[in-house]
Write a protein that holds these residues in place. Sequence first.
Motif, short mmCIF file in Angstrom:
data_model
loop_
_atom_site.label_atom_id
_atom_site.label_comp_id
_atom_site.label_asym_id
_atom_site.label_seq_id
_atom_site.Cartn_x
_atom_site.Cartn_y
_atom_site.Cartn_z
N GLU A 664 44.53 54.75 -3.92
CA GLU A 664 43.69 55.73 -3.22
C GLU A 664 43.91 55.67 -1.71
O GLU A 664 43.90 56.70 -1.03
CB GLU A 664 42.21 55.49 -3.57
N ILE A 665 44.14 54.45 -1.17
CA ILE A 665 44.38 54.32 0.26
C ILE A 665 45.74 54.94 0.62
O ILE A 665 45.89 55.62 1.65
CB ILE A 665 44.35 52.83 0.68
N ILE A 666 46.72 54.71 -0.24
CA ILE A 666 48.06 55.28 0.01
C ILE A 666 47.98 56.80 0.07
O ILE A 666 48.55 57.44 0.97
CB ILE A 666 49.04 54.83 -1.08
N LEU A 667 47.25 57.42 -0.88
CA LEU A 667 47.17 58.88 -0.90
C LEU A 667 46.34 59.41 0.27
O LEU A 667 46.60 60.52 0.76
CB LEU A 667 46.60 59.37 -2.23
N ASN A 668 45.34 58.68 0.69
CA ASN A 668 44.59 59.12 1.88
C ASN A 668 45.53 59.25 3.07
O ASN A 668 45.47 60.23 3.84
CB ASN A 668 43.47 58.11 2.20
N LYS A 669 46.41 58.27 3.24
CA LYS A 669 47.34 58.30 4.37
C LYS A 669 48.38 59.40 4.20
O LYS A 669 48.72 60.10 5.16
CB LYS A 669 48.02 56.93 4.52
N VAL A 670 48.92 59.55 2.98
CA VAL A 670 49.93 60.58 2.75
C VAL A 670 49.33 61.96 2.97
O VAL A 670 49.95 62.85 3.58
CB VAL A 670 50.51 60.46 1.33
N ASN A 671 48.10 62.18 2.49
CA ASN A 671 47.45 63.49 2.67
C ASN A 671 47.25 63.81 4.14
O ASN A 671 47.45 64.96 4.57
CB ASN A 671 46.12 63.49 1.93
N ALA A 672 46.85 62.81 4.92
CA ALA A 672 46.64 63.05 6.34
C ALA A 672 47.93 63.50 7.02
O ALA A 672 47.91 64.37 7.91
CB ALA A 672 46.11 61.78 7.00
N GLU A 673 49.06 62.95 6.63
CA GLU A 673 50.33 63.34 7.23
C GLU A 673 50.76 64.74 6.76
O GLU A 673 51.30 65.53 7.54
CB GLU A 673 51.42 62.32 6.86
N LEU A 674 50.53 65.08 5.46
CA LEU A 674 50.98 66.37 4.94
C LEU A 674 50.13 67.52 5.45
O LEU A 674 50.63 68.64 5.63
CB LEU A 674 50.94 66.36 3.39
N VAL A 675 48.86 67.29 5.68
CA VAL A 675 47.98 68.36 6.19
C VAL A 675 48.39 68.74 7.60
O VAL A 675 48.34 69.92 8.00
CB VAL A 675 46.51 67.91 6.14
N ARG A 676 48.85 67.78 8.37
CA ARG A 676 49.20 68.02 9.76
C ARG A 676 50.43 68.96 9.84
O ARG A 676 51.43 68.75 9.18
CB ARG A 676 49.51 66.68 10.45
N ASP A 677 50.32 69.99 10.63
CA ASP A 677 51.41 70.96 10.89
C ASP A 677 51.93 71.61 9.60
O ASP A 677 53.12 71.93 9.47
CB ASP A 677 52.58 70.27 11.62
#
Length: 820
Positions: A664-677
């Motif tokens: 869940e922590i890994i996906l939180n970080k990946v989602n934050a990067e993908l949402v950006r730009d």
Amino acid sequence: MITSTCNRQNLPKPSTVSPSIPPSMPRSTARFIRWLLLCAIMASVVVHSSHAQRIDALPTGASGVPKADARILAEDEDIISSVGKQRVLVLNSYNIGYAWTDNEVRAIQDVFANNPDVVLHLEFMDTKLSNSAGHFANLARLLRRKFRDVSFDVIIATDDDALDFLRDYGAELFAEVPIVFAGINNFKLSKIQGLTKVTGVNEEADFHDNIELIARLIPEVKHIYVIADNLTAGRMIRREFDRAAQDFQSRFRFHYFTGLDMAELSAKLTQLSDDSVVFYLTFFQDAAGHHFAPQEAIPLISNSSPVPVFGQVDYMIGEGVLGGKVKSAYYQGRVVAQIAQRILNGEKAECIPIIMDSPNSFMFDYEQLRRFHINFSELPQDSIILNQPETFFYKYRTLIGIVLSVFVVLIGFILILLFNIRQRKRAQQGLQDILVAMGSVLELHSAAEIKEKLISIINRIIFLEQRIDCVAVYNYTGPLHHYKPQELIPLTTTQPADSGSAADDSLIRRAVEKGGSLVSGNQCVALFRTRGLVGNLVHLSGRRRFEDIDQDLLEILTSNVSMAIEQLEKSKLQESLETARQIQLSMLPHAFSTVTGPFGIDLHAHLLPAKEVGGDLYDFFAIDETHLCIAVGDVADKGIPAALFMAVAKTLIRAKAEPGLGPEIILNKVNAELVRDNEQCLFVTLFLGIFEPTNGLLHYVNAGHNPPYHIDRNGQPVALTGRSGPALGVIEGATYRPHQLHLQPGETLFIYTDGVTEAADASQQLYGEERLEQLLSSLNGASAEVIDTTLMDRLHQFAQGASQADDITVLTMRVTEPSL
């Protein structure tokens, strides 16, 4: 319920013979004659198809019944030689020589003619002479003695008396033998009362259609004279006719000739007025007790009648009856034999519906049509006309007329073509030059070389090597059919000092608005409809005035060059996409053995993109010695954008998967990067799991992805329905809830994308979860690779050639060793 299941068989079609040209004939003349004959044949087909009149459609006989070799078993030595074969008893109500019975029998023989395993036994009851109870009893004694040592597989009963006989004596003589009947007039269920294994085909005259036919063919008719005898069959047929005539009482007056001897009948017929017709029902016996076969009675009646005689049975046609919608003994026999064949093949007679629609057809006598001046075009469609003359001119009169007409027209064409020989040679030479030039143009590398080569080709093809006064090359980037001067960019202009010519802007405008090349006077504009050629518009002017053929050649040249360049660009793009596909597939891990041993598992994965590149992904890698990360995702798009987004997502997963972090922590970080730009609003559904071989626990997060399947050791697949959060790249700050699953040795985790369940066949039916679960259950104990490859094979078979609509990805992990 009584239904009809039989369709009429198509009649044979004539074959065509291709004409040949003598080898000594000049080639041009041969081509001309072939063209002439081809035009004639095509025109003949068109004319004949406009009125579906089947001339001489039936091979032989007055009723159009084809002949066949009969295999009639009558002697003891034949019976002995037929041991082991299927036996069919054909019980005929009437006698040999009676046309109706002969045609029924001939049809039955035709159906079984090519079946050596079936033996026909023919019996004739001769009930036209006697159909008394005593006659039936004598027949029963004869058949009992004759067939005491013979058993039958099926009995065919033709016409009413044979069926009545079997109803009374069938159980005694032929117990439990299936019965198939034909020629039963106005069949009712009472006809087969007491019979169980029975089916057949109804015989019913279309008197209503026949009376309508009379009204249509001869509108001036007011009186219909009906001929019928007073025998049992004659009275029954008259009652049928009376019921049909009730609907026409206001249109016709009906008169009946009954109770007359032949001489009296002939005398009355000679006195009929022109507004009358005769309808022949039956006349086997006159009032004086004289017996008449139809071949005897009908010619006498027809010769005495000054008006047309209509009938209702096919054997009447050719004996003097003009025609009508007739019952066909041959078709009755053929249908009943086909039903008998089905019974011999194993079907039960009582399960075959009785065919109630009598197979009747419109049939006419050519001589009678000519006698009463009835136009063939007024006959119903699909009518059969018998006895047409076979003279060459009559048979091919339409074709001969067409050939003569075509010949006259072609002479005119020849005269016109003589004036066009020069242009034809001109076109041939121009096309040859274009074909030669196409290969050389595509071998050039620079835009300057291509432009120079194209101008040279135009000079040779259009200007015929004459002087060109002005050459102006432009690059037009605007839309076709809508000229925008600001989009016309001049590149080069070549103009001799003494030419006095200049580029004609109006001609360029017209060419762009037309969307193609254009010639006018001594100027031309070559417009190449492709953005892949720099300098796609060339304006030339010279001393030669152009013709229509120059316009066509220029258009052919520019179109072919444009298509060739476009094809070249597509080929380069295809090569680039194939390279991208190889790069994408190389990004996916394939070294399954690197994790199977250390983590005590059997793992396999496969990705099949719908296009050259796709948006699905899978990955597996060791976070540390005791944690294995597995992931399967699906980008909400296909093609290059999805492939790039997939590559970014895969890279981020590896970058963020650090030791000690839950999924869940890994996906939180990946989602934050993908949402950006994420300006294109792409997103990816993802299943991410971390497997611990030390305790068999799988910690996982499902971000909007298809639920994977947990397959226990009994092979039962169960979907992991727990959802953790939305797809990645959709909601900024989204959090994900973890789940866990304990995997025992022998249990399997199967992860897939929606391309599996949404795979469609040619009828757009989806593969679905049910088929997937059945397949997984059937593969209990199979290796991960076997599960994946079997599923891919099943999807290919299911699609049946339908194109793949979505990327397909599967990953299978099977625990093989106890917790380490």
